[in-house]
Design a protein around this motif. Structure first.
Motif, PDB file in Angstrom:
ATOM      1  N   GLU A  53       0.818  -1.207   0.000  1.00  0.00           N
ATOM      2  CA  GLU A  53       0.000   0.000   0.000  1.00  0.00           C
ATOM      3  C   GLU A  53       0.855   1.261   0.000  1.00  0.00           C
ATOM      4  O   GLU A  53       0.476   2.275  -0.587  1.00  0.00           O
ATOM      5  CB  GLU A  53      -0.946  -0.003   1.201  1.00  0.00           C
ATOM      6  CG  GLU A  53      -2.040  -1.052   1.095  1.00  0.00           C
ATOM      7  CD  GLU A  53      -3.242  -0.712   1.935  1.00  0.00           C
ATOM      8  OE1 GLU A  53      -3.119   0.119   2.853  1.00  0.00           O
ATOM      9  OE2 GLU A  53      -4.316  -1.297   1.684  1.00  0.00           O
ATOM     10  N   LYS A  56       1.919   1.886  -3.546  1.00  0.00           N
ATOM     11  CA  LYS A  56       0.759   2.329  -4.327  1.00  0.00           C
ATOM     12  C   LYS A  56       0.440   3.790  -4.051  1.00  0.00           C
ATOM     13  O   LYS A  56       0.211   4.575  -4.983  1.00  0.00           O
ATOM     14  CB  LYS A  56      -0.454   1.458  -3.985  1.00  0.00           C
ATOM     15  CG  LYS A  56      -1.707   1.817  -4.778  1.00  0.00           C
ATOM     16  CD  LYS A  56      -2.904   1.032  -4.301  1.00  0.00           C
ATOM     17  CE  LYS A  56      -3.412   1.554  -2.970  1.00  0.00           C
ATOM     18  NZ  LYS A  56      -4.703   0.932  -2.563  1.00  0.00           N
ATOM     19  N   THR A  99      -1.477   1.023  10.097  1.00  0.00           N
ATOM     20  CA  THR A  99      -2.078  -0.050   9.299  1.00  0.00           C
ATOM     21  C   THR A  99      -2.589  -1.160  10.199  1.00  0.00           C
ATOM     22  O   THR A  99      -3.671  -1.716   9.969  1.00  0.00           O
ATOM     23  CB  THR A  99      -1.057  -0.625   8.295  1.00  0.00           C
ATOM     24  OG1 THR A  99      -0.547   0.435   7.482  1.00  0.00           O
ATOM     25  CG2 THR A  99      -1.714  -1.653   7.378  1.00  0.00           C
ATOM     26  N   ASP A 155      -8.028   4.895   7.812  1.00  0.00           N
ATOM     27  CA  ASP A 155      -7.512   4.735   6.452  1.00  0.00           C
ATOM     28  C   ASP A 155      -7.108   6.080   5.861  1.00  0.00           C
ATOM     29  O   ASP A 155      -6.097   6.182   5.159  1.00  0.00           O
ATOM     30  CB  ASP A 155      -8.578   4.079   5.568  1.00  0.00           C
ATOM     31  CG  ASP A 155      -8.051   3.768   4.169  1.00  0.00           C
ATOM     32  OD1 ASP A 155      -7.167   2.905   4.048  1.00  0.00           O
ATOM     33  OD2 ASP A 155      -8.523   4.410   3.208  1.00  0.00           O
ATOM     34  N   SER A 159      -3.232   6.912   4.776  1.00  0.00           N
ATOM     35  CA  SER A 159      -2.863   7.361   3.432  1.00  0.00           C
ATOM     36  C   SER A 159      -2.051   8.658   3.484  1.00  0.00           C
ATOM     37  O   SER A 159      -1.087   8.827   2.733  1.00  0.00           O
ATOM     38  CB  SER A 159      -4.122   7.577   2.588  1.00  0.00           C
ATOM     39  OG  SER A 159      -4.812   6.361   2.401  1.00  0.00           O
TER      40      SER A 159
END
Length: 232
Positions: A53, A56, A99, A155, A159
């Motif tokens: 992640e 990404k 996370t 989340d 991010s």
């Protein structure tokens, strides 16, 4: 992500029995052990998920900041190498703490909601494994929605933390990111995009759980007990 789902489901199946103190053969695990197994599966999965992640998110951030031609685009492997060169191997695990905080409880809610929903929709199906495809789809969809609702603010924070580099980080940690995000953009920022996320989650997770249950029935078609033992 298919492989990650496979890991999570297998770990969950093992732990759901391990955490069930009153385990009896051919009986479904208790709801408590289901939730604990989900938490365990989510925690273990983060060891694989965090670097994936992170890469990404960095690719998305870099593309948004510096749009490039197709010939200049950086792929995930090159991005991962760049992170290691700049920040060391530990750089790939930036955001590991948040996370775990996101995925552990979310997976607990995820599997608990699925098991509870399927039993509510089709009483006795946790033992008989005779629920309909519609029950699988609906219960799986509810599980996906519930898990996203629980973890969505985390989340957003995850991010943002993973999207910043070492050069000039805006946030010093989880709490600082929460405070600054809310102060600058209001509480609504923690739920921005939730509608789209849960709509997708209902469809995707309904399909995932249905595929999981149908696969068990294909591999263990003889008796419901075999399906029950394979699932947990």
């Amino acid at each position: 992500m298919t492989k990650l789902n496979a890991v999570a489901f297998q770990v969950y199946a093992i732990l759901s029995r391990a955490f069930d103190g009153n385990y009896k053969k051919n009986e479904p695990p208790s709801y408590k052990s289901v939730a604990l197994a989900g938490i365990g599966a989510g925690t273990i999965q983060t060891a694989i998920l965090t670097p994936v992640e992170l890469v990404k998110i960095r690719l998305q951030v870099n593309t948004a900041r510096k749009p490039t031609s197709s010939s200049d685009k950086i792929g995930p492997i090159k991005e991962a190498k760049g992170i290691i060169e700049r920040e060391g191997l530990k750089g790939l695990y930036r955001g590991l703490g948040i996370t775990v905080l996101r995925d552990a409880p979310a997976h607990g809610v995820y599997f608990w909601t699925y098991e509870y929903s399927r039993e509510w929709l089709h009483p006795g199906c946790r033992k008989s494994a005779e629920e309909s495809l519609l029950t699988m789809l609906t219960a799986g969809g509810c599980a996906g929605v519930a898990s996203w609702v629980v973890c969505y603010p985390l989340d957003v924070v995850k991010s943002r933390l993973q999207g910043q580099g070492d050069a000039s980080p805006k946030y010093s940690g989880i709490v600082d990111c929460f405070k600054k995000s809310v102060q600058e953009e209001g509480l609504a920022v923690l739920w921005r995009g939730l509608g789209t996320a849960v709509s997708r989650a209902f469809l995707v997770n309904g399909a995932i759980f249905s595929a999981y249950e149908l696969a068990l029935r294909c591999f263990f078609p003889e008796t419901p007990d075999q399906v029950l033992n394979a699932a947990g």
